[in-house]
Design an enzyme around this catalytic site. Sequence first.
Site, PDB file in Angstrom:
ATOM      1  N   GLU A   1     -12.595  44.786 -49.440  1.00 25.98           N
ATOM      2  CA  GLU A   1     -13.562  44.342 -48.432  1.00 25.98           C
ATOM      3  C   GLU A   1     -14.965  44.662 -48.902  1.00 25.98           C
ATOM      4  OE1 GLU A   1     -13.103  45.577 -44.338  1.00 25.98           O
ATOM      5  OE2 GLU A   1     -10.921  45.355 -44.455  1.00 25.98           O
TER       6      GLU A   1
ATOM      7  N   GLU B   1      -7.848  51.262 -44.098  1.00 21.05           N
ATOM      8  CA  GLU B   1      -8.860  52.198 -43.593  1.00 21.05           C
ATOM      9  C   GLU B   1      -8.291  53.279 -42.677  1.00 21.05           C
ATOM     10  OE1 GLU B   1     -12.049  49.884 -41.915  1.00 21.05           O
ATOM     11  OE2 GLU B   1     -12.566  48.977 -43.828  1.00 21.05           O
TER      12      GLU B   1
END
Length: 468
Positions: free
Chosen positions: A357, A164
């Site tokens: 995720e 991320e």
Amino acid sequence: MADFPPDFLWGAATSAYQIEGSLDADGRGRSVWDSFAELPGSVQGGGDARIACDSYRRWEEDLDILSDLGMRAYRFSLAWSRIMPDGRGRVNERALDHYERVIDELRRREIEPVVTLNHWDMPAALMTHGGWIGRDSVDAFVEYAVAASERLGDRVDWWITQNEPWIIQLLGYQLGLHAPGIRDLRGSAAAGHHLLLAHGRAADAMRSSTKGRIGVALNLLPCVPATDSAADAEAAWGSDGYVNRWFLDPLLRHGYPADMRAHWERAIGGPLDEIIRDGDEDAIAGRSDFLGVNFYTHRVMSAAPAGADRPFPWQVVGSTGEVDRTDESTEIVPDAFRDLLLRLHREYPGIPLMVTENGAVYGDSPTHDGAIHDVRRTRYLRSHISAMAEAIAGGAPLVGYTHWSLLDNFEWALGYRPRFGLVYVDFRTGERVVKDSALHYAEIVRAGGCIDGDDARPPQVDSMGAFG
Ligand code: IFM
């Protein structure tokens, strides 16, 4: 539900800092999160990660849970500051011994390790050069990646260099809400770029010591206009550039998108040329064997004038009306998940997708029978697995799904309140309790993703068991 490939990597995910604890064990160095968590008010509830889930010591117990649930993959991260305690130079072999043991044990259990290198715990020593703002961070990361790959590369088939990058850039360097707590818009642009450049350079450097596939995990947020107005449509497209295309295009096409580059240059009041140097975009492009997709929700956008507290001319307004939400008020939008996967397939063709995720906060805790009947997580899981099945039916090349998270854990600046786990953790004792959602997920995995119909309810506790 439609068919998932037989070798689909069903699994669960964690990250080192969020679960390991043992911050002084085996020669670990300090990380930026150690320093940040010490600042008063930085973590809600005042918690820190000194113990967390105690997984550095209880890792075999965690692997037992994965085995019992029949998981085929485990995504976890190496703690950068354990392996490179001083940031540069000295490699701490004791930390690598630990991760080698974990990986070998996963392999023995036929669970595929999916290994993240940077899940936000940069060595604190690297802050003397500005952390990710400094261009030196790229070389530091390459050194670390090579150390990890030389030791573990023969036994890891899936590597994720960065987790991320947008969140690191935004929360760590623009808003100061995560480590290292910096508020510097121009610096945040540099940090984001260096994260991608470090991916490209590390991937090149790792190839001689691993045949594993190397990718980045991006948290992607479909951006939708709040109204039918042309201004909101433009805001949604701008936000898509900021959150999604700014990372997807350089990684999976070539170079940063021109529209977003113009937004950035307007916001920081000058060109990005000093940050994005000649040759950098070449070094980032074509270095990803797959894309990790972290999906939680969407962003509903409206136009808004840029100003002192708003660098770009848009704002998140959220949905109006009845919307299903998690206990953290996150909007639950599985259709947007399906559409995102199909969009990636359409716009970035040929790149395998792993959902690295996806998960939700639900605060369920043990009830009278000691079990955790988290029916809402089960529903969430089923709806997102259905979305993946639809995306696969539409041609999206999905190779795996690692649910966030295996364990309730340290949720960064939000501390221990938000519970994302398939497994409940009693943070006072470290005791783990497998939630109903995990048992239901195990059934889905056993059935290869095929549990049809509304009758597939989460397993119920036997009434005699509850009262007998
Ligand atoms: O816990 C985090 C994780 O570390 C990164 N992605 C989002 C998760 C939930 O907020």
